[in-house]
Enzyme design. Structure first.
Site, PDB file in Angstrom:
ATOM      1  N   TYR A  31       0.820  -1.205   0.000  1.00 12.25           N
ATOM      2  CA  TYR A  31       0.000   0.000   0.000  1.00 12.25           C
ATOM      3  C   TYR A  31       0.852   1.252   0.000  1.00 12.25           C
ATOM      4  O   TYR A  31       2.069   1.200   0.211  1.00 12.25           O
ATOM      5  CB  TYR A  31      -0.956  -0.010   1.200  1.00 12.25           C
ATOM      6  CG  TYR A  31      -0.320   0.318   2.531  1.00 12.25           C
ATOM      7  CD1 TYR A  31       0.512  -0.592   3.172  1.00 12.25           C
ATOM      8  CD2 TYR A  31      -0.542   1.550   3.162  1.00 12.25           C
ATOM      9  CE1 TYR A  31       1.093  -0.283   4.396  1.00 12.25           C
ATOM     10  CE2 TYR A  31       0.037   1.862   4.384  1.00 12.25           C
ATOM     11  CZ  TYR A  31       0.855   0.935   4.996  1.00 12.25           C
ATOM     12  OH  TYR A  31       1.434   1.238   6.200  1.00 12.25           O
ATOM     13  N   LYS A 149       6.393  -2.083   1.803  1.00  8.98           N
ATOM     14  CA  LYS A 149       5.244  -1.491   2.505  1.00  8.98           C
ATOM     15  C   LYS A 149       4.035  -2.420   2.392  1.00  8.98           C
ATOM     16  O   LYS A 149       3.115  -2.167   1.612  1.00  8.98           O
ATOM     17  CB  LYS A 149       4.952  -0.087   1.952  1.00  8.98           C
ATOM     18  CG  LYS A 149       4.112   0.768   2.895  1.00  8.98           C
ATOM     19  CD  LYS A 149       4.210   2.222   2.510  1.00  8.98           C
ATOM     20  CE  LYS A 149       3.261   3.116   3.272  1.00  8.98           C
ATOM     21  NZ  LYS A 149       3.370   3.075   4.705  1.00  8.98           N
ATOM     22  N   GLU A 181      12.010   2.391  14.134  1.00  8.45           N
ATOM     23  CA  GLU A 181      11.133   3.471  13.662  1.00  8.45           C
ATOM     24  C   GLU A 181       9.870   3.500  14.511  1.00  8.45           C
ATOM     25  O   GLU A 181       9.701   2.680  15.409  1.00  8.45           O
ATOM     26  CB  GLU A 181      10.794   3.274  12.176  1.00  8.45           C
ATOM     27  CG  GLU A 181      10.119   1.954  11.875  1.00  8.45           C
ATOM     28  CD  GLU A 181       9.984   1.657  10.393  1.00  8.45           C
ATOM     29  OE1 GLU A 181       9.863   2.593   9.584  1.00  8.45           O
ATOM     30  OE2 GLU A 181       9.974   0.461  10.036  1.00  8.45           O
ATOM     31  N   LEU A 205      11.100   1.115   6.986  1.00  4.86           N
ATOM     32  CA  LEU A 205      10.504   1.596   5.739  1.00  4.86           C
ATOM     33  C   LEU A 205      11.296   2.817   5.265  1.00  4.86           C
ATOM     34  O   LEU A 205      11.651   3.679   6.078  1.00  4.86           O
ATOM     35  CB  LEU A 205       9.039   1.990   5.953  1.00  4.86           C
ATOM     36  CG  LEU A 205       8.345   2.340   4.641  1.00  4.86           C
ATOM     37  CD1 LEU A 205       8.045   1.079   3.849  1.00  4.86           C
ATOM     38  CD2 LEU A 205       7.069   3.111   4.886  1.00  4.86           C
TER      39      LEU A 205
HETATM   40  N1  PDD Z   1       2.995   5.083   7.242  1.00  3.29           N
HETATM   41  N2  PDD Z   1       7.639   3.794   8.784  1.00  3.29           N
HETATM   42  C1  PDD Z   1       6.515   3.077   8.796  1.00  3.29           C
HETATM   43  C2  PDD Z   1       6.499   1.777   9.505  1.00  3.29           C
HETATM   44  C3  PDD Z   1       5.361   3.570   8.139  1.00  3.29           C
HETATM   45  O1  PDD Z   1       4.234   2.852   8.147  1.00  3.29           O
HETATM   46  C4  PDD Z   1       5.422   4.835   7.491  1.00  3.29           C
HETATM   47  C5  PDD Z   1       4.244   5.408   6.754  1.00  3.29           C
HETATM   48  C6  PDD Z   1       6.630   5.545   7.519  1.00  3.29           C
HETATM   49  C7  PDD Z   1       6.788   6.883   6.837  1.00  3.29           C
HETATM   50  O2  PDD Z   1       6.812   6.753   5.430  1.00  3.29           O
HETATM   51  P1  PDD Z   1       6.313   7.945   4.492  1.00  3.29           P
HETATM   52  O3  PDD Z   1       7.097   9.135   4.857  1.00  3.29           O
HETATM   53  O4  PDD Z   1       6.644   7.468   3.119  1.00  3.29           O
HETATM   54  O5  PDD Z   1       4.861   8.104   4.759  1.00  3.29           O
HETATM   55  C8  PDD Z   1       7.725   4.989   8.162  1.00  3.29           C
HETATM   56  C9  PDD Z   1       1.822   5.537   6.552  1.00  3.29           C
HETATM   57  C10 PDD Z   1       1.623   7.001   6.622  1.00  3.29           C
HETATM   58  C11 PDD Z   1       0.604   4.755   7.063  1.00  3.29           C
HETATM   59  O6  PDD Z   1       0.783   3.565   7.253  1.00  3.29           O
HETATM   60  O7  PDD Z   1      -0.461   5.322   7.246  1.00  3.29           O
END
Ligand code: PDD
Length: 281
Positions: A31, A149, A181, A205
């Site tokens: 996703y 992801k 993270e 991620l």
């Molecule tokens: N989450 N780390 C994890 C485990 C994440 O699920 C996310 C993003 C990030 C940040 O990635 P980005 O900057 O590309 O959004 C880091 C999204 C927002 C979610 O699951 O809703």
């Protein structure tokens, strides 16, 4: 709300995916979440690129080209009149109508593509940005390919619930003594003006916001060090923050009960948030 499912724009209660879809049965899906500010998609290209990577890593067939995905994002923003909000996109492997651990033949099994919008008025001026959030640390027991992801989000969801139960907003995950993270964001600390964040590997991620924020920080002559850090080091830091597509840059003001920078956001994280939003809007 109008949603998108496999080529059609439909009212949300009419959108359907098979119960045999491997996304449903096996969390076999990937996703992306892209934010929308003032009707504009933020960092779409980065999200599309990472989606392609996630699909390639899992030998999934792309259900649409990047140009088609951009068109669907734009159409959903238009149809749902999204000013500020999020667009959720999910690709699952689909199904050949049975349950089997082995992947079905990609030649004959089409992946499913689903997108929907979430309207979030005032997404960029949420109180967490002003006040900061508090986190607890929890053990990181996720699988070893966190760079993909996937929709396998049970442990991060449990982490959020542990945080809630502890009366705080989020959790930072720790593996072999080092912070990986946040449950849904990348984690940073700031000490003596230097931004420290874990380097990218299969342990975390590769945040799209992380990449943009680190580039902007370097352009603004801020020092950046990509290395591991512990919860103890974070508790001694001057500032801490997280980044994600939905949180942008959000200060962290407490870690396992220890206040960071006196329990209020410092200067650097709010400045970085400003720079990021100004650049992306
Ligand atoms: N989450 N780390 C994890 C485990 C994440 O699920 C996310 C993003 C990030 C940040 O990635 P980005 O900057 O590309 O959004 C880091 C999204 C927002 C979610 O699951 O809703």
């Amino acid at each position: 709300r109008t949603v998108y499912v496999n080529g059609e724009y439909l009212p949300e209660d009419q959108a359907k995916v098979s119960i045999f879809d491997r996304g449903f049965l096996m969390a076999d899906g990937v996703y992306e979440v892209t934010s929308v500010l003032d009707g504009k998609l933020i960092a779409f290209d980065g999200h599309a690129e990472r989606l392609t990577r996630s699909m390639n890593e899992l030998d999934m067939r792309a259900p649409a080209t990047t140009e088609e995905l951009l068109e669907i994002h734009r159409e959903l923003v238009r149809l749902n009149e999204i000013k500020d909000g999020l667009i959720y996109l999910q690709v699952t492997r689909g199904s050949d109508g049975d349950r089997d651990f082995a992947f079905p033949d990609p030649e004959t099994t089409a992946p499913s593509l689903v997108l929907f919008t979430q309207s979030k008025p005032g997404l960029a001026d949420n109180p967490a940005a002003r006040d900061g959030i508090r986190v607890i640390s929890i053990e990181d027991i996720r699988w070893g390919r966190r760079d993909i992801k996937t929709v396998q989000l049970l442990y991060p969801s449990m982490g959020k619930m542990m945080a809630k139960k502890a009366g705080v907003e989020d959790a930072w995950m720790v593996e072999d003594g080092f912070v990986t993270e946040g449950t849904s964001n990348n984690a940073y600390i700031v000490k003596d003006g230097k931004i420290v964040t874990r380097e990218t590997s299969s342990d975390i991620l590769h945040g799209i916001t992380r990449k943009a924020v680190l580039e902007l920080a370097r352009e603004a002559q801020m020092q950046v060090e990509e290395r591991n850090f512990t919860i103890e080091e974070a508790q001694q830091a001057d500032e801490a923050f997280v980044t994600s597509a939905s949180a942008f840059v959000t200060p962290v003001v407490e870690i396992d009960g220890a206040k960071i920078g006196g329990g209020a956001p410092g200067k650097l994280a709010p400045r970085l948030r400003e720079i990021y939003l100004e650049e992306m809007r």
